[in-house]
Design a protein around this motif. Sequence first.
Motif, PDB file in Angstrom:
ATOM      1  N   LEU A   1       0.799  -1.233   0.000  1.00 11.45           N
ATOM      2  CA  LEU A   1       0.000   0.000   0.000  1.00 11.45           C
ATOM      3  C   LEU A   1       0.833   1.284   0.000  1.00 11.45           C
ATOM      4  CD1 LEU A   1      -2.829  -0.920   2.583  1.00 11.45           C
ATOM      5  CD2 LEU A   1      -3.064  -0.767   0.110  1.00 11.45           C
ATOM      6  N   ASP A   2       2.180   1.161  -0.100  1.00 12.08           N
ATOM      7  CA  ASP A   2       3.018   2.372  -0.003  1.00 12.08           C
ATOM      8  C   ASP A   2       2.553   3.465  -0.958  1.00 12.08           C
ATOM      9  OD1 ASP A   2       4.453   1.134   1.891  1.00 12.08           O
ATOM     10  OD2 ASP A   2       6.292   0.859   0.717  1.00 12.08           O
ATOM     11  N   GLU A   3       2.234   3.063  -2.209  1.00 10.20           N
ATOM     12  CA  GLU A   3       1.881   4.096  -3.206  1.00 10.20           C
ATOM     13  C   GLU A   3       0.555   4.792  -2.908  1.00 10.20           C
ATOM     14  OE1 GLU A   3       0.913   2.297  -7.165  1.00 10.20           O
ATOM     15  OE2 GLU A   3       1.656   0.493  -6.167  1.00 10.20           O
ATOM     16  N   ASP A   4      -0.253   4.232  -2.004  1.00 14.68           N
ATOM     17  CA  ASP A   4      -1.507   4.903  -1.650  1.00 14.68           C
ATOM     18  C   ASP A   4      -1.294   6.013  -0.621  1.00 14.68           C
ATOM     19  OD1 ASP A   4      -3.556   3.342  -3.142  1.00 14.68           O
ATOM     20  OD2 ASP A   4      -2.577   1.711  -2.073  1.00 14.68           O
ATOM     21  N   GLU A   5      -0.064   6.083  -0.102  1.00 13.21           N
ATOM     22  CA  GLU A   5       0.327   7.155   0.830  1.00 13.21           C
ATOM     23  C   GLU A   5      -0.690   7.364   1.944  1.00 13.21           C
ATOM     24  OE1 GLU A   5       0.953  10.393  -1.893  1.00 13.21           O
ATOM     25  OE2 GLU A   5       3.034   9.769  -2.256  1.00 13.21           O
ATOM     26  N   LEU A   6      -1.042   6.279   2.622  1.00 15.56           N
ATOM     27  CA  LEU A   6      -1.994   6.371   3.727  1.00 15.56           C
ATOM     28  C   LEU A   6      -1.299   6.961   4.949  1.00 15.56           C
ATOM     29  CD1 LEU A   6      -3.703   2.874   3.377  1.00 15.56           C
ATOM     30  CD2 LEU A   6      -4.301   5.030   2.287  1.00 15.56           C
TER      31      LEU A   6
ATOM     32  N   VAL B   1      -1.230  -8.076  -1.789  1.00 14.48           N
ATOM     33  CA  VAL B   1      -2.527  -7.900  -1.129  1.00 14.48           C
ATOM     34  C   VAL B   1      -3.274  -6.746  -1.801  1.00 14.48           C
ATOM     35  CG1 VAL B   1      -3.677  -7.359   1.045  1.00 14.48           C
ATOM     36  CG2 VAL B   1      -1.630  -8.810   1.056  1.00 14.48           C
ATOM     37  N   ARG B   2      -2.540  -5.691  -2.148  1.00 13.05           N
ATOM     38  CA  ARG B   2      -3.167  -4.529  -2.801  1.00 13.05           C
ATOM     39  C   ARG B   2      -3.826  -4.923  -4.119  1.00 13.05           C
ATOM     40  NH1 ARG B   2      -1.806  -0.207  -6.434  1.00 13.05           N
ATOM     41  NH2 ARG B   2      -2.579   1.813  -5.662  1.00 13.05           N
ATOM     42  N   ASP B   3      -3.102  -5.694  -4.943  1.00 14.30           N
ATOM     43  CA  ASP B   3      -3.668  -6.103  -6.240  1.00 14.30           C
ATOM     44  C   ASP B   3      -4.894  -6.995  -6.049  1.00 14.30           C
ATOM     45  OD1 ASP B   3      -1.836  -4.663  -7.629  1.00 14.30           O
ATOM     46  OD2 ASP B   3      -0.460  -6.356  -7.963  1.00 14.30           O
ATOM     47  N   VAL B   4      -4.829  -7.897  -5.086  1.00 12.29           N
ATOM     48  CA  VAL B   4      -5.977  -8.777  -4.822  1.00 12.29           C
ATOM     49  C   VAL B   4      -7.163  -7.918  -4.368  1.00 12.29           C
ATOM     50  CG1 VAL B   4      -6.867 -10.610  -3.316  1.00 12.29           C
ATOM     51  CG2 VAL B   4      -4.569 -10.821  -4.321  1.00 12.29           C
ATOM     52  N   THR B   5      -6.903  -6.956  -3.494  1.00  9.00           N
ATOM     53  CA  THR B   5      -7.968  -6.082  -2.976  1.00  9.00           C
ATOM     54  C   THR B   5      -8.655  -5.342  -4.117  1.00  9.00           C
ATOM     55  OG1 THR B   5      -6.541  -5.711  -1.062  1.00  9.00           O
ATOM     56  CG2 THR B   5      -8.469  -4.296  -1.247  1.00  9.00           C
ATOM     57  N   LYS B   6      -7.838  -4.813  -5.051  1.00  6.92           N
ATOM     58  CA  LYS B   6      -8.388  -4.049  -6.174  1.00  6.92           C
ATOM     59  C   LYS B   6      -9.296  -4.900  -7.047  1.00  6.92           C
ATOM     60  CE  LYS B   6      -5.583  -1.267  -8.523  1.00  6.92           C
ATOM     61  NZ  LYS B   6      -4.345  -0.688  -9.103  1.00  6.92           N
ATOM     62  N   GLN B   7      -9.000  -6.196  -7.110  1.00  4.66           N
ATOM     63  CA  GLN B   7      -9.794  -7.070  -7.990  1.00  4.66           C
ATOM     64  C   GLN B   7     -11.044  -7.614  -7.313  1.00  4.66           C
ATOM     65  OE1 GLN B   7      -7.926  -9.916 -10.433  1.00  4.66           O
ATOM     66  NE2 GLN B   7      -6.111  -8.682 -10.798  1.00  4.66           N
ATOM     67  N   MET B   8     -11.147  -7.446  -6.004  1.00  2.00           N
ATOM     68  CA  MET B   8     -12.333  -7.943  -5.312  1.00  2.00           C
ATOM     69  C   MET B   8     -13.448  -6.896  -5.411  1.00  2.00           C
ATOM     70  SD  MET B   8     -10.488  -9.676  -1.995  1.00  2.00           S
ATOM     71  CE  MET B   8     -11.900 -10.447  -1.198  1.00  2.00           C
ATOM     72  N   HIS B   9     -14.670  -7.344  -5.230  1.00  4.68           N
ATOM     73  CA  HIS B   9     -15.801  -6.436  -5.279  1.00  4.68           C
ATOM     74  C   HIS B   9     -16.038  -5.855  -3.881  1.00  4.68           C
ATOM     75  CE1 HIS B   9     -20.127  -5.911  -4.441  1.00  4.68           C
ATOM     76  NE2 HIS B   9     -20.023  -5.111  -5.472  1.00  4.68           N
TER      77      HIS B   9
ATOM     78  N   LYS C   1      -9.455   7.012   1.344  1.00  4.90           N
ATOM     79  CA  LYS C   1      -8.191   6.513   1.888  1.00  4.90           C
ATOM     80  C   LYS C   1      -8.387   5.780   3.207  1.00  4.90           C
ATOM     81  CE  LYS C   1      -4.635   9.121  -0.369  1.00  4.90           C
ATOM     82  NZ  LYS C   1      -3.273   9.599  -0.272  1.00  4.90           N
ATOM     83  N   SER C   2      -9.285   6.349   4.044  1.00  2.00           N
ATOM     84  CA  SER C   2      -9.471   5.743   5.366  1.00  2.00           C
ATOM     85  C   SER C   2     -10.033   4.331   5.263  1.00  2.00           C
ATOM     86  CB  SER C   2     -10.420   6.599   6.196  1.00  2.00           C
ATOM     87  OG  SER C   2     -11.679   6.664   5.564  1.00  2.00           O
ATOM     88  N   GLN C   3     -10.669   3.999   4.130  1.00  2.00           N
ATOM     89  CA  GLN C   3     -11.250   2.660   3.988  1.00  2.00           C
ATOM     90  C   GLN C   3     -10.275   1.678   3.334  1.00  2.00           C
ATOM     91  OE1 GLN C   3     -14.124   1.696   5.451  1.00  2.00           O
ATOM     92  NE2 GLN C   3     -14.141   3.771   6.272  1.00  2.00           N
ATOM     93  N   LYS C   4      -9.167   2.208   2.770  1.00  2.44           N
ATOM     94  CA  LYS C   4      -8.214   1.311   2.101  1.00  2.44           C
ATOM     95  C   LYS C   4      -7.566   0.332   3.078  1.00  2.44           C
ATOM     96  CE  LYS C   4      -7.118   3.923  -2.058  1.00  2.44           C
ATOM     97  NZ  LYS C   4      -6.078   4.548  -2.895  1.00  2.44           N
ATOM     98  N   TRP C   5      -7.307   0.807   4.298  1.00  2.00           N
ATOM     99  CA  TRP C   5      -6.734  -0.084   5.306  1.00  2.00           C
ATOM    100  C   TRP C   5      -7.643  -1.277   5.557  1.00  2.00           C
ATOM    101  CZ3 TRP C   5      -5.847   5.153   7.177  1.00  2.00           C
ATOM    102  CH2 TRP C   5      -4.490   5.460   7.390  1.00  2.00           C
ATOM    103  N   PHE C   6      -8.952  -0.957   5.717  1.00  2.00           N
ATOM    104  CA  PHE C   6      -9.896  -2.011   6.085  1.00  2.00           C
ATOM    105  C   PHE C   6     -10.083  -3.002   4.939  1.00  2.00           C
ATOM    106  CE2 PHE C   6     -11.072   1.754   8.613  1.00  2.00           C
ATOM    107  CZ  PHE C   6     -10.785   1.250   9.855  1.00  2.00           C
TER     108      PHE C   6
ATOM    109  N   LYS D   1     -15.985   4.101  -7.510  1.00  2.00           N
ATOM    110  CA  LYS D   1     -15.965   3.350  -8.773  1.00  2.00           C
ATOM    111  C   LYS D   1     -14.729   2.466  -8.884  1.00  2.00           C
ATOM    112  CE  LYS D   1     -17.385   6.891 -11.875  1.00  2.00           C
ATOM    113  NZ  LYS D   1     -17.321   7.990 -11.056  1.00  2.00           N
ATOM    114  N   ASN D   2     -13.631   2.936  -8.371  1.00  2.00           N
ATOM    115  CA  ASN D   2     -12.405   2.151  -8.487  1.00  2.00           C
ATOM    116  C   ASN D   2     -11.492   2.472  -7.295  1.00  2.00           C
ATOM    117  OD1 ASN D   2     -11.051   4.622  -9.024  1.00  2.00           O
ATOM    118  ND2 ASN D   2     -11.775   4.488 -11.134  1.00  2.00           N
ATOM    119  N   TRP D   3     -10.340   1.831  -7.296  1.00  2.00           N
ATOM    120  CA  TRP D   3      -9.422   1.945  -6.158  1.00  2.00           C
ATOM    121  C   TRP D   3      -8.982   3.387  -5.910  1.00  2.00           C
ATOM    122  CZ3 TRP D   3      -8.517  -0.725  -2.062  1.00  2.00           C
ATOM    123  CH2 TRP D   3      -7.342  -0.562  -1.332  1.00  2.00           C
ATOM    124  N   ASP D   4      -8.772   4.167  -7.005  1.00  2.00           N
ATOM    125  CA  ASP D   4      -8.327   5.551  -6.835  1.00  2.00           C
ATOM    126  C   ASP D   4      -9.367   6.394  -6.105  1.00  2.00           C
ATOM    127  OD1 ASP D   4      -5.929   5.119  -8.055  1.00  2.00           O
ATOM    128  OD2 ASP D   4      -6.716   5.553 -10.063  1.00  2.00           O
ATOM    129  N   GLU D   5     -10.634   6.060  -6.334  1.00  2.00           N
ATOM    130  CA  GLU D   5     -11.706   6.828  -5.680  1.00  2.00           C
ATOM    131  C   GLU D   5     -12.068   6.304  -4.303  1.00  2.00           C
ATOM    132  OE1 GLU D   5     -15.218   7.520  -7.870  1.00  2.00           O
ATOM    133  OE2 GLU D   5     -14.145   8.441  -9.546  1.00  2.00           O
TER     134      GLU D   5
END
Length: 331
Positions: A125-130, A270-278, A291-296, A284-288
């Motif tokens: 998740l480094d590139e998401d800069e959480l 884990v990040r790539d798997v997360t992006k592919q899950m519903h 941020k606070s929900q990306k951890w969860f 609409k997508n991972w970029d949107e």
Amino acid sequence: MNNIVEVYKNIYKVEIPLKGNPLKYINVYVIKSEDESLIIDTGFNTDEILELTKEYMNELNIIPSKSHLYLTHLHSDHTGLINYFDKLGVEIYMPDVDAKLLKLFRERHGEHWTNIEKYAHMQGLDEDELKIEDHPGYKFRPREDFNYTSKNPGDMINIGDFEFEVIDLSGHTPGMAGLYDREKDLLFCGDHILGEITPNIQFWGFDVGDSLGTYFKNLEKVRDLNIKHLYGSHRTLIKDVNARVDELLNHHKDRLSETVDALKRGATTVRDVTKQMHWDISAKNWDEFPKSQKWFAAGEAHAHLEHLRSLGICDYEVENGILHYKLINKA
Ligand SMILES: [Zn+2]
């Protein structure tokens, strides 16, 4: 206050809004005897929730010196106001596993938050800069140390004609525990079984291990208890508990096959798997994704990967500190 409902004789449910959080609100419960009160959970540490707390305490005639606060688990929406109750002289009951972890919440650079950062790195998740400063658990955490009395699985808490046994409901957190009245088939389950939303199951580090497997075991345990009155911490109350348990088990079965599909399509981190899950979220997508929900979300995908690993379905390799999962090809 118009959000107090007597849900069972001498049990009151107080809906406390959690503004801006997808959980929407927390159900705080108050169990009354002639002069004593047992409160279950607190809401976040915010001024607004503190005011609402004072209001319901007043309305329900809760006398601090004759009250107890039971905390189901460490999350800040359940424990945020622990320091307020502690200072009022309310005796606090909590299972040791989560209480010890909660005591680490205060320090920004203590073990808890640095672990969260370490896991985010492992998950890619480094590139998401959480930033920890945006983590809801950090923002609304209790700020001071607190006193508590250990109440661990097997211990009893009696109030009025209720006899509660503390029962292990770990999975959602390493030490979550509910209050179970065997005679009345009644259970306060924290975030173990919720209506409308599925409890978030996280990766809690390799020491804690397969938290999803633990969660499944404790879902089956509740099914075996045949609970008639279930009081969960968020959203509406569930009438058919065993049907909800089956729905939750099926939900995770689907999520596990989604996880396997992501690995089959070549996702490794884990990040790539997360992006592919519903995800049941309006982004609409991972970029949107907020941020606070990306951890969860990543923590949840990671818990599914670790459950698959415990079943021998996948394994990981570490590259520059980042985990790369791969399906194990069985000959
Ligand atoms: Zn929780």
